[in-house]
Design a protein around this motif. Structure first.
Motif, PDB file in Angstrom:
ATOM      1  N   CYS A   8     -96.294  -3.541 -31.148  1.00  0.00           N
ATOM      2  CA  CYS A   8     -96.573  -4.929 -30.592  1.00  0.00           C
ATOM      3  C   CYS A   8     -96.910  -5.838 -31.989  1.00  0.00           C
ATOM      4  N   PHE A   9     -96.830  -7.051 -31.704  1.00  0.00           N
ATOM      5  CA  PHE A   9     -97.030  -7.994 -32.807  1.00  0.00           C
ATOM      6  C   PHE A   9     -98.121  -8.880 -32.677  1.00  0.00           C
ATOM      7  N   ILE A  10     -99.165  -9.165 -33.457  1.00  0.00           N
ATOM      8  CA  ILE A  10     -99.989 -10.244 -33.600  1.00  0.00           C
ATOM      9  C   ILE A  10     -99.851 -11.095 -34.649  1.00  0.00           C
ATOM     10  N   ALA A  11    -100.101 -12.198 -34.246  1.00  0.00           N
ATOM     11  CA  ALA A  11     -99.984 -13.323 -35.366  1.00  0.00           C
ATOM     12  C   ALA A  11    -101.245 -13.315 -36.266  1.00  0.00           C
ATOM     13  N   VAL A  12    -101.281 -13.462 -37.655  1.00  0.00           N
ATOM     14  CA  VAL A  12    -102.387 -13.669 -38.430  1.00  0.00           C
ATOM     15  C   VAL A  12    -101.982 -14.777 -39.317  1.00  0.00           C
ATOM     16  N   ASP A  13    -102.962 -15.377 -39.710  1.00  0.00           N
ATOM     17  CA  ASP A  13    -102.915 -16.611 -40.731  1.00  0.00           C
ATOM     18  C   ASP A  13    -103.302 -16.320 -42.083  1.00  0.00           C
ATOM     19  N   LEU A  76    -101.731 -23.167 -32.025  1.00  0.00           N
ATOM     20  CA  LEU A  76    -102.213 -22.477 -30.885  1.00  0.00           C
ATOM     21  C   LEU A  76    -102.903 -21.264 -31.305  1.00  0.00           C
ATOM     22  N   LEU A  77    -102.458 -20.859 -32.478  1.00  0.00           N
ATOM     23  CA  LEU A  77    -103.369 -19.434 -33.285  1.00  0.00           C
ATOM     24  C   LEU A  77    -104.631 -20.047 -33.375  1.00  0.00           C
ATOM     25  N   ALA A  78    -104.927 -20.997 -34.049  1.00  0.00           N
ATOM     26  CA  ALA A  78    -106.282 -21.841 -34.452  1.00  0.00           C
ATOM     27  C   ALA A  78    -107.089 -21.808 -33.243  1.00  0.00           C
ATOM     28  N   LYS A  79    -106.432 -22.040 -32.078  1.00  0.00           N
ATOM     29  CA  LYS A  79    -107.146 -22.143 -30.696  1.00  0.00           C
ATOM     30  C   LYS A  79    -107.620 -21.013 -30.338  1.00  0.00           C
ATOM     31  N   GLY A  80    -106.997 -20.055 -30.862  1.00  0.00           N
ATOM     32  CA  GLY A  80    -107.318 -18.706 -30.280  1.00  0.00           C
ATOM     33  C   GLY A  80    -106.616 -18.261 -28.725  1.00  0.00           C
ATOM     34  N   VAL A  81    -105.315 -19.089 -28.544  1.00  0.00           N
ATOM     35  CA  VAL A  81    -105.041 -18.969 -27.114  1.00  0.00           C
ATOM     36  C   VAL A  81    -103.877 -17.716 -27.126  1.00  0.00           C
ATOM     37  N   LEU A  82    -103.340 -17.307 -28.192  1.00  0.00           N
ATOM     38  CA  LEU A  82    -102.339 -16.440 -28.326  1.00  0.00           C
ATOM     39  C   LEU A  82    -102.941 -14.915 -27.634  1.00  0.00           C
ATOM     40  N   ARG A  83    -101.984 -14.141 -26.942  1.00  0.00           N
ATOM     41  CA  ARG A  83    -102.520 -13.116 -26.339  1.00  0.00           C
ATOM     42  C   ARG A  83    -102.815 -11.991 -27.739  1.00  0.00           C
ATOM     43  N   ARG A 123    -112.709 -11.665 -30.993  1.00  0.00           N
ATOM     44  CA  ARG A 123    -111.610 -12.178 -31.621  1.00  0.00           C
ATOM     45  C   ARG A 123    -111.455 -11.775 -32.904  1.00  0.00           C
ATOM     46  N   ASP A 124    -110.072 -11.608 -33.237  1.00  0.00           N
ATOM     47  CA  ASP A 124    -110.033 -11.006 -34.949  1.00  0.00           C
ATOM     48  C   ASP A 124    -110.023 -12.249 -35.665  1.00  0.00           C
ATOM     49  N   LEU A 130    -109.037  -9.385 -28.651  1.00  0.00           N
ATOM     50  CA  LEU A 130    -109.009  -7.904 -28.809  1.00  0.00           C
ATOM     51  C   LEU A 130    -110.060  -7.297 -27.562  1.00  0.00           C
ATOM     52  N   ARG A 131    -109.494  -6.630 -26.760  1.00  0.00           N
ATOM     53  CA  ARG A 131    -110.549  -5.824 -25.677  1.00  0.00           C
ATOM     54  C   ARG A 131    -110.409  -4.388 -26.031  1.00  0.00           C
ATOM     55  N   PHE A 132    -111.727  -3.985 -26.039  1.00  0.00           N
ATOM     56  CA  PHE A 132    -111.797  -2.332 -26.036  1.00  0.00           C
ATOM     57  C   PHE A 132    -112.467  -1.954 -24.889  1.00  0.00           C
ATOM     58  N   MET A 133    -111.793  -0.756 -24.402  1.00  0.00           N
ATOM     59  CA  MET A 133    -112.214  -0.362 -23.027  1.00  0.00           C
ATOM     60  C   MET A 133    -112.381   1.163 -23.435  1.00  0.00           C
TER      61      MET A 133
END
Length: 138
Positions: A8-13, A76-83, A123-124, A130-133
């Protein structure tokens, strides 16, 4: 059919901040670090799941994106709205304490959910949720 999740892919700046979080705080391992042209991808994963990987990538890593698309993705990344990603853990409270002590951006403290899990959320460093279950018995 034999279908399994591989990546899976996660965008990071900021790769340094992302790796400090995913590797140093969460305990994931670096599996690959690739640079191509002006971009970089770093693959991380849990030692407990050698066949599943998270690819940390720059926002709008698609070379076909226009400058306007890249700017929109960065906003969008800066707003924290990406999954983000959901993880499982054997001890939600211990993980919460570890991430909180490391300065993690808390979204939800550990709580029991009616659907049989105890979970928390952060939030990363790039703003991804990120959710931890932890699965609860009964």
């Amino acid at each position: 059919m034999d279908v399994k999740l591989k990546q899976c892919f996660i965008a990071v700046d900021d790769f340094d901040k992302a790796l400090a979080f995913y590797v140093d705080v969460l305990g994931l391992e670096i599996r690959n670090d690739v640079s191509f042209e002006d971009m970089r991808w770093v693959t991380v994963g849990s030692p407990l799941q050698p066949d599943v990987e998270i690819v940390l990538e720059p926002p709008a890593a698609n070379p076909d994106f226009s400058p306007a698309d890249r700017e929109a993705m960065a906003r969008l990344l800066a707003k924290g709205v990406l999954r983000g990603v959901n993880f499982t853990t054997a001890d939600c409270d211990a993980l919460y304490q570890r991430v909180q002590e490391a300065g993690g951006d808390v979204l939800q403290e550990p709580m029991d959910q009616p659907y049989g899990v105890r979970d928390c959320a952060f939030r990363d460093p790039a703003g991804n949720m990120l959710r931890f279950m932890e699965r609860r018995e009964g």
